[in-house]
Design an enzyme around this catalytic site. Structure first.
Site, PDB file in Angstrom:
ATOM      1  N   VAL A 133     -11.209  -0.042   5.626  1.00 14.79           N
ATOM      2  CA  VAL A 133     -12.379  -0.889   5.357  1.00 14.79           C
ATOM      3  C   VAL A 133     -12.632  -0.950   3.858  1.00 14.79           C
ATOM      4  CG1 VAL A 133     -14.849  -1.213   5.755  1.00 14.79           C
ATOM      5  CG2 VAL A 133     -13.420  -0.260   7.562  1.00 14.79           C
ATOM      6  N   VAL A 166       0.833  -1.210   0.000  1.00 15.91           N
ATOM      7  CA  VAL A 166       0.000   0.000   0.000  1.00 15.91           C
ATOM      8  C   VAL A 166       0.869   1.261   0.000  1.00 15.91           C
ATOM      9  CG1 VAL A 166      -1.860   1.231   1.173  1.00 15.91           C
ATOM     10  CG2 VAL A 166      -1.833  -1.259   1.191  1.00 15.91           C
ATOM     11  N   LYS A 186     -12.918  -4.932  10.332  1.00 16.17           N
ATOM     12  CA  LYS A 186     -13.594  -3.969   9.449  1.00 16.17           C
ATOM     13  C   LYS A 186     -15.063  -3.795   9.856  1.00 16.17           C
ATOM     14  CE  LYS A 186     -10.498  -5.296   5.686  1.00 16.17           C
ATOM     15  NZ  LYS A 186     -10.285  -6.299   4.634  1.00 16.17           N
ATOM     16  N   GLU A 191     -10.169   5.748   5.860  1.00 15.28           N
ATOM     17  CA  GLU A 191     -11.004   5.194   4.791  1.00 15.28           C
ATOM     18  C   GLU A 191     -10.443   3.872   4.266  1.00 15.28           C
ATOM     19  OE1 GLU A 191     -14.081   6.584   3.123  1.00 15.28           O
ATOM     20  OE2 GLU A 191     -13.883   4.428   2.878  1.00 15.28           O
TER      21      GLU A 191
HETATM   22  N1  HSE Z   1      -6.319  -9.119   3.658  1.00 11.81           N
HETATM   23  C1  HSE Z   1      -7.279  -8.141   3.293  1.00 11.81           C
HETATM   24  C2  HSE Z   1      -8.282  -8.784   2.343  1.00 11.81           C
HETATM   25  C3  HSE Z   1      -6.598  -6.972   2.646  1.00 11.81           C
HETATM   26  O1  HSE Z   1      -8.024  -9.890   1.843  1.00 11.81           O
HETATM   27  O2  HSE Z   1      -9.339  -8.221   2.119  1.00 11.81           O
HETATM   28  C4  HSE Z   1      -7.427  -5.729   2.611  1.00 11.81           C
HETATM   29  O3  HSE Z   1      -7.791  -5.284   3.881  1.00 11.81           O
END
Ligand code: HSE
Length: 436
Positions: free
Chosen positions: A132, A14, A205, A129
């Site tokens: 999630v 990221v 999340k 942001e």
């Molecule tokens: N490991 C998480 C997923 C990455 O597979 O959605 C994104 O939060």
């Protein structure tokens, strides 16, 4: 006006995406934000990564505390993950009067209440942001776009790795482990992939979504989490026969008795749009009393999709730098003094329909015993399939869909069924939601 100086902690998937998109779209981002946004200082253990990302002219360090303590940095972007060092860094940045952007769902779900209180006291913003559903601006949608509504419930596919695994199992009959390795290689999976497959990441999340939907403090410990590691190819195919898809859903629902906050594999009617969200994609369905049902769909992981959310937060903070702290959008959507202490329901108190699969000896009276146990606990059967015994084996698979029942009653029924001598395996149970 001088550009805003950003300190970037972490140059992984990221962090790399954020550096690339900030540079590629610099002009357009500045036109939106009202001034430039530049990475001035970056921290990463492997400094050669900065070269790879074209950050040659940026100040670099291996110690992230150098960045959070640097007087020139106005916004710290925390992309290192985890919740020990990350917590210390974020609290230190706040203490130093810096705004923070983070993609760290675990950090917010576990320590968000403390972090937001510290930010409030210092008059700085913490934006999350990207924590999630990756690139989907669902926090903004629920916190701002749906501000007129009383949110009734939300349900989301919020772990891309689990969704990718379930999709590949269904479409290609691939094994669980094989697909998980691919998700890891693609950079979707968490550092500890059990967080993905055991529902923990989705639980983080969901905890965040539930708080901003209902105006309650973050309570990850009260979130029920169950992952997909026990789902078999048979369950996927029996569900299809009954007209359903199995998805790992995070569900938050307001009821008279309290708030349901739960993550588990769920059968969803295949005609629902959300049942057709496949691969690594995420989607969140939010039901507001005024707007009705709304659906947010997009990439839930990956370098540039997640960077999209990180940079949107940077733009928001840049625009609000001169705003009076009292007039900013509250971290958890509701004014801090207005958060409610509504109870989160234990899973035994939650009511859902169920899919049950059991293996039974092919003898007269077996079904009568099973249905008697269900009837005694007010459990009504909605659909039923009995499979032919395989040749030479006197065992059959029995699959049932029930009507809605309190989970505690279902647990009692399952224990009684498993105690029958004619039932040859433990009962597989998957909750069913119609999302109507
Ligand atoms: N490991 C998480 C997923 C990455 O597979 O959605 C994104 O939060």
């Amino acid at each position: 006006m001088d550009p805003v100086k950003v300190g970037l902690l972490g140059l992984g998937t990221v962090g790399g995406g954020t550096a690339i998109v900030l540079k590629r779209n610099a002009e357009e981002i500045a036109r939106r934000a009202g001034r430039g946004i530049v990475i001035d200082y970056a921290a990463n253990l492997d400094l050669s990564r900065a070269e790879e990302l074209g950050l040659g002219n940026v100040r670099l360090t291996q110690d992230a505390f150098d960045v959070v303590n640097d007087p020139d940095i106005q916004i710290v972007v925390e992309l290192i993950g985890g919740y020990t060092v990350a917590r210390d860094l974020v609290l230190q940045a706040i203490n130093n009067g810096k705004h923070v952007v983070t993609a760290n769902k675990a950090l917010i779900a576990l320590h968000g209440n403390e972090i937001f209180a510290a930010a409030q006291a210092k008059g700085v913003m913490v934006a999350f942001e990207a924590a999630v559903a990756g690139g989907i601006p669902v926090i903004k949608a629920v916190r701002e776009g749906l501000a007129a509504n009383r949110i009734e419930w939300l349900a989301g596919i919020i772990n891309g790795t689990s969704n990718f695994i379930l999709t590949e199992m269904r479409d290609k009959g691939r094994s669980f482990g094989d697909v998980l390795s691919e998700a890891q290689a693609l950079g979707y999976a968490e550092a500890d992939p059990t967080f993905d497959v055991e529902g923990i990441d989705a639980g983080h999340k969901l905890t965040i979504l539930s708080s901003i939907a209902f105006g309650i403090p973050l309570q990850f410990k009260q979130t029920y989490t169950e992952g997909i590691s026990k789902i078999t190819a048979e369950d996927v195919s029996y569900a299809a026969e009954l007209g359903y898809r199995i998805k790992l859903l995070g569900i938050a629902r307001r009821t008279d008795a309290g708030i349901e906050q739960r993550v588990h594999p769920t059968l969803i009617p295949q005609r629902r749009l959300i049942a057709n969200v496949d691969g690594v994609m995420n989607a969140v369905l939010v039901k507001g009393d005024a707007v009705g049902a709304t659906l947010y769909y997009g990439a839930g992981a990956g370098a540039e999709p997640t960077a999209s959310a990180v940079i949107a937060d940077l733009v928001d903070i840049t625009r609000a730098l001169t705003a009076d702290p009292e007039n900013r959008v509250p971290h958890l959507a509701f004014q801090p003094s207005q958060l409610e202490d509504t109870a989160i329901l234990p899973i035994d108190e939650v009511e859902t329909a169920f899919y049950l699969r059991m293996c039974a000896l092919d003898r007269p009276g077996v079904l009568a015993d099973v249905t008697r146990i269900m009837g005694e606990r007010q459990i009504s059967i909605e659909a039923f399939i009995q499979k032919e015994p395989t040749s030479g084996v006197d065992k059959v698979d029995i699959i049932m869909l029930t009507q809605r029942v309190r989970e505690g009653n279902m647990n009692e029924a399952i224990a009684a069924i498993e105690a029958l001598e004619t039932i040859c395996s433990s009962v597989t149970r998957i909750r069913v939601e119609t999302l109507g």
